[in-house]
Design an enzyme around this catalytic site. Structure first.
Site, PDB file in Angstrom:
ATOM      1  N   HIS A 131       0.829  -1.035  -0.038  1.00 21.06           N
ATOM      2  CA  HIS A 131      -0.144   0.069  -0.084  1.00 21.06           C
ATOM      3  C   HIS A 131       0.704   1.345   0.151  1.00 21.06           C
ATOM      4  O   HIS A 131       0.297   2.121  -0.633  1.00 21.06           O
ATOM      5  CB  HIS A 131      -0.815  -0.079   1.080  1.00 21.06           C
ATOM      6  CG  HIS A 131      -2.067  -0.780   0.883  1.00 21.06           C
ATOM      7  ND1 HIS A 131      -3.067  -1.388   1.837  1.00 21.06           N
ATOM      8  CD2 HIS A 131      -2.867  -0.996  -0.228  1.00 21.06           C
ATOM      9  CE1 HIS A 131      -3.959  -1.782   1.351  1.00 21.06           C
ATOM     10  NE2 HIS A 131      -3.895  -1.850  -0.179  1.00 21.06           N
ATOM     11  N   ARG A 133      -8.619  -5.304 -13.327  1.00 21.47           N
ATOM     12  CA  ARG A 133      -8.362  -6.486 -12.281  1.00 21.47           C
ATOM     13  C   ARG A 133      -9.804  -6.692 -11.481  1.00 21.47           C
ATOM     14  O   ARG A 133      -9.711  -5.736 -10.546  1.00 21.47           O
ATOM     15  CB  ARG A 133      -7.227  -6.135 -11.377  1.00 21.47           C
ATOM     16  CG  ARG A 133      -5.779  -6.261 -11.923  1.00 21.47           C
ATOM     17  CD  ARG A 133      -4.549  -5.958 -11.026  1.00 21.47           C
ATOM     18  NE  ARG A 133      -3.459  -6.530 -11.170  1.00 21.47           N
ATOM     19  CZ  ARG A 133      -2.418  -5.640 -11.807  1.00 21.47           C
ATOM     20  NH1 ARG A 133      -2.762  -4.386 -11.795  1.00 21.47           N
ATOM     21  NH2 ARG A 133      -1.276  -6.005 -12.094  1.00 21.47           N
ATOM     22  N   GLU A 149       1.691 -15.097 -19.462  1.00 16.50           N
ATOM     23  CA  GLU A 149       2.078 -14.903 -17.946  1.00 16.50           C
ATOM     24  C   GLU A 149       2.915 -16.195 -17.779  1.00 16.50           C
ATOM     25  O   GLU A 149       3.418 -16.126 -16.691  1.00 16.50           O
ATOM     26  CB  GLU A 149       0.941 -14.695 -17.009  1.00 16.50           C
ATOM     27  CG  GLU A 149       0.302 -13.455 -17.296  1.00 16.50           C
ATOM     28  CD  GLU A 149      -0.975 -13.521 -16.038  1.00 16.50           C
ATOM     29  OE1 GLU A 149      -0.682 -12.749 -15.213  1.00 16.50           O
ATOM     30  OE2 GLU A 149      -1.946 -14.231 -16.206  1.00 16.50           O
ATOM     31  N   ASN A 157       4.621  -9.518 -14.803  1.00 16.58           N
ATOM     32  CA  ASN A 157       5.021  -9.920 -13.349  1.00 16.58           C
ATOM     33  C   ASN A 157       5.058 -11.341 -13.119  1.00 16.58           C
ATOM     34  O   ASN A 157       5.893 -11.769 -12.645  1.00 16.58           O
ATOM     35  CB  ASN A 157       3.888  -9.276 -12.404  1.00 16.58           C
ATOM     36  CG  ASN A 157       3.491  -7.853 -12.530  1.00 16.58           C
ATOM     37  OD1 ASN A 157       4.500  -7.068 -12.889  1.00 16.58           O
ATOM     38  ND2 ASN A 157       2.322  -7.358 -12.372  1.00 16.58           N
ATOM     39  N   ASP A 158       3.913 -12.106 -13.566  1.00 18.77           N
ATOM     40  CA  ASP A 158       3.933 -13.413 -13.550  1.00 18.77           C
ATOM     41  C   ASP A 158       5.038 -14.180 -14.467  1.00 18.77           C
ATOM     42  O   ASP A 158       5.537 -15.035 -14.149  1.00 18.77           O
ATOM     43  CB  ASP A 158       2.709 -13.869 -13.791  1.00 18.77           C
ATOM     44  CG  ASP A 158       1.836 -13.831 -12.502  1.00 18.77           C
ATOM     45  OD1 ASP A 158       2.273 -14.215 -11.230  1.00 18.77           O
ATOM     46  OD2 ASP A 158       0.598 -13.316 -12.501  1.00 18.77           O
ATOM     47  N   ARG A 211       7.314 -13.860  -6.668  1.00 19.96           N
ATOM     48  CA  ARG A 211       7.279 -12.497  -7.011  1.00 19.96           C
ATOM     49  C   ARG A 211       7.232 -11.578  -5.625  1.00 19.96           C
ATOM     50  O   ARG A 211       7.350 -10.462  -5.620  1.00 19.96           O
ATOM     51  CB  ARG A 211       6.132 -12.068  -7.864  1.00 19.96           C
ATOM     52  CG  ARG A 211       4.889 -12.395  -7.650  1.00 19.96           C
ATOM     53  CD  ARG A 211       3.990 -12.190  -8.580  1.00 19.96           C
ATOM     54  NE  ARG A 211       2.876 -11.039  -8.459  1.00 19.96           N
ATOM     55  CZ  ARG A 211       2.051 -10.689  -9.465  1.00 19.96           C
ATOM     56  NH1 ARG A 211       1.569 -11.491 -10.246  1.00 19.96           N
ATOM     57  NH2 ARG A 211       1.387  -9.544  -9.297  1.00 19.96           N
ATOM     58  N   CYS A 255       0.798  -5.783 -20.029  1.00 15.76           N
ATOM     59  CA  CYS A 255       0.151  -4.789 -18.918  1.00 15.76           C
ATOM     60  C   CYS A 255       0.797  -5.278 -17.709  1.00 15.76           C
ATOM     61  O   CYS A 255       0.224  -4.827 -16.506  1.00 15.76           O
ATOM     62  CB  CYS A 255      -1.264  -5.417 -19.034  1.00 15.76           C
ATOM     63  SG  CYS A 255      -1.696  -7.122 -18.547  1.00 15.76           S
TER      64      CYS A 255
HETATM   65  C1  PEP Z   1       1.108  -9.988 -14.361  1.00 15.85           C
HETATM   66  O1  PEP Z   1       1.155 -11.058 -13.869  1.00 15.85           O
HETATM   67  O2  PEP Z   1       1.770  -9.106 -14.991  1.00 15.85           O
HETATM   68  C2  PEP Z   1      -0.349  -9.142 -14.377  1.00 15.85           C
HETATM   69  C3  PEP Z   1      -0.436  -7.989 -15.243  1.00 15.85           C
HETATM   70  O3  PEP Z   1      -1.286  -9.705 -13.555  1.00 15.85           O
HETATM   71  P1  PEP Z   1      -1.190  -9.639 -11.769  1.00 15.85           P
HETATM   72  O4  PEP Z   1       0.093  -8.595 -11.524  1.00 15.85           O
HETATM   73  O5  PEP Z   1      -2.512  -9.065 -11.746  1.00 15.85           O
HETATM   74  O6  PEP Z   1      -0.733 -10.869 -11.417  1.00 15.85           O
HETATM   75 MG    MG Z   2      -0.564 -11.985 -13.270  1.00 21.97          MG
END
Ligand code: PEP
Ligand code: MG
Length: 562
Positions: A181, A288, A417, A440-441, A451, A488
């Site tokens: 946060h 999301r 992902e 990210n994933d 992560r 994204c």
């Molecule tokens: C990602 O994994 O990059 C993604 C955009 O999804 P989240 O961060 O919601 O897992």
């Molecule tokens: Mg993801």
């Protein structure tokens, strides 16, 4: 690790959290109960003011967090834990602290980083009420020097909100997560922030000159005077250019030689749409939808979901809205989903797998989205796809729903992902309407690094050449099938990476709203041939660090960054 981009120059200002002393035994039950109620009332009044503060740029995240803290303050389970301790003769502070610490400890054991980070909210509320009991709440934060680089082990959202933001140049935390946060509030306020720097930063003496370079993920302590002067000039130039960038962000984005690149926003609730539009988002590239499903006892109804999506679509006006289906899993305590405990939740029934395991959940969400009709410019995005069988299974449910509702068709994209989906991008591009890369994933699964793992945070870099090769492959597959390829994940929110992603063949970026003006400016300053050359070199690099160096060098050489 970068939690909010930018460069800052200032002086170190160590911030230590006040921990009021707590006696275990109380005076008498009436006195202690009354003291706890008074302290909670003081905190409640302050949170209500913050939750209902007038809307202003950068305040939205703080308002939402205050609202979440208000809910926790009234949580029946926490309160009944406190009252039971009061009736055993414990002090108000002890009775409040014990159930909150127990709940925070439970959350910290969970594998999902987003839930682990909620433990911070409990710690924050514990601290706010204990300070109020000690008579210290509402006094604001400590006085800061101008251009403070705030250094701390961790920072609580309430601590950050209490500080005078106009004096904070940057934040450097020894611990903390990029999705916490505090990171969200800092990003919303545009404060450059680095997290997970390790305990050595806590030894930097107050007043030491510091350069915080979130672009490079570096904290330079007492650099040479020439370096300080250069960094100060760069910060001043960036601040000046930000004004122009914001105005220019209202135009559509093109490279210097006119190639159209769409820049959209990632959105987690209706409250964020306003900031997205003001920052020049050309639509929402990732909604999301988890915000509708978490923290409740039963799933949201079709009507509730439809109303929420319709409100977001309306706020976006004629801009497109990409609705990602629920990305929850066995690691998230969704009370109404009896998912079995999993040894490796990140590798379990998450993303689209949850929807396929609980088809009613998926059906309801698909019905709610299709109910918006074709005019809403909505498209669907499916998370955690492994291969086309996932997509075909969802399409089968979608076809049924479409027959039930009659008519309305919708574009369906898949998130890339997993390394599997990137390696099979050709067939996925054939079967889907568009691809969107979740870096990210994709980074977590490619590098085999959790992560949310604090000790691996510094190495979990989406600029790793292995990840870049998967992105390049995905973009090439999309292009060969005439499909749109978006990014994204968090990498799309790093202005430094924008020319590289464009050079790799990506034609849409979906980013956190605050960075959109800078992303558009960065892309507008480079020609496609330069982007391709940067991408060519990055793909040959042997580490993420080498790619970062390359990007800084190339963009400085071409005058794109100072
Ligand atoms: C990602 O994994 O990059 C993604 C955009 O999804 P989240 O961060 O919601 O897992
Ligand atoms: Mg993801």
């Amino acid at each position: 690790m970068v939690a909010s981009p930018g460069v800052a120059v200032g002086e170190a200002c160590q911030l230590r959290r006040l921990e009021p002393e707590v006696r275990e035994t109380g005076a008498d039950i009436n006195t202690e109960t009354a003291a706890l109620e008074r302290a909670r009332a003081a905190v409640r009044a302050r949170l209500e003011r913050a939750a209902h503060a007038p809307a202003a740029a950068g305040h939205e995240a703080a308002r939402e967090i205050a609202a979440a803290h208000l809910e926790l303050l009234e949580d029946p389970e926490l309160l009944s834990g406190a009252h039971s301790l009061l009736s055993q003769g414990k002090s108000a502070g002890f009775a409040w602290r014990s159930p909150l610490r127990a709940a925070a400890d439970t959350l910290r054991q969970l594998p999902d980083p987003r839930l682990r980070e909620r433990a911070d909210d409990l710690t924050d509320l514990e601290s706010q009420v204990l300070l109020a009991l000690a008579g210290g709440a509402g006094t604001g934060g400590p006085a800061l020097p101008a251009h403070a680089i705030v250094i701390a082990q961790e920072l609580l959202p309430s601590q950050l909100v209490a500080l005078d933001a106009s004096r904070i140049a940057g934040i450097a935390l020894a611990a903390g997560g990029a999705t916490s946060h505090v990171a969200i509030i800092a990003a919303a306020k545009g404060i450059p922030t680095l997290v997970a720097l390790g305990p050595s930063v806590l030894a930097v003496p107050d007043g030491t000159p510091v350069v915080l370079d979130a672009g490079r993920g570096l904290l330079e302590i007492a650099p040479a005077p020439e370096r300080l002067a250069r960094a100060r000039a760069a910060v001043a130039a960036l601040a000046a250019s930000r004004v122009g960038e914001l105005a220019a962000a209202q135009h559509e984005c093109r490279t210097a030689d006119g190639i159209r690149i769409e820049v959209l926003a990632n959105i987690g609730s209706l409250a964020e749409v306003d900031a997205a539009v003001k920052n020049g988002a050309e639509g929402c590239g990732l909604l999301r939808t988890e915000f509708l499903f978490l923290d409740r006892q039963s799933p949201p109804s079709e009507a509730e979901q439809s109303a929420a999506y319709a409100a977001i679509a309306a706020a976006l006006g004629s801009r497109p809205l990409t609705i990602r289906t629920l990305d929850a899993g066995g690691d998230k305590p969704i009370a109404y989903l009896p998912l079995p405990p999993e040894e490796n939740p990140a590798l379990g029934l998450r993303g689209v797998r949850t929807g396929l395991a609980y088809p009613q959940l998926l059906r309801t969400q698909l019905r709610a989205v299709l109910a918006l009709g074709e005019r809403s410019r909505c498209r669907l995005l499916l998370p955690m796809i492994t291969d086309t069988s996932d997509l075909l299974a969802v399409r089968a449910v979608l076809d049924e729903v479409r027959r039930e509702l009659g008519g309305a068709d919708i574009k369906v994209g898949v998130m890339i992902e997993t390394p599997a989906s990137a390696l099979l991008a050709e067939s996925l591009a054939e079967a889907a309407d568009f691809l969107s890369i979740g870096t990210n994933d994709l980074t977590q699964y490619t590098l085999a690094m959790d992560r949310g793992h604090p000790q691996l945070a510094a190495r979990l870099d989406a600029l790793h050449p292995a990840v870049l090769r998967l992105i390049a492959r995905t973009a090439a597959a999309a292009r060969a099938r005439g499909r749109h390829c978006a990014v994204c994940g968090g990498l799309a929110s790093e202005p430094l990476a924008a020319p590289l992603l464009v050079g790799l063949g990506v034609n849409e970026l979906s980013a956190v709203p605050a960075v959109i003006p800078r992303l558009k400016a960065r892309i507008g300053a480079v020609a496609m041939a330069e982007c391709r050359e940067i991408a060519r070199q990055a793909l040959q690099a042997d580490s993420a660090a080498a790619v970062r160096e390359l990007l800084v060098r190339e963009l400085a050489r071409t005058g794109v960054i100072p």
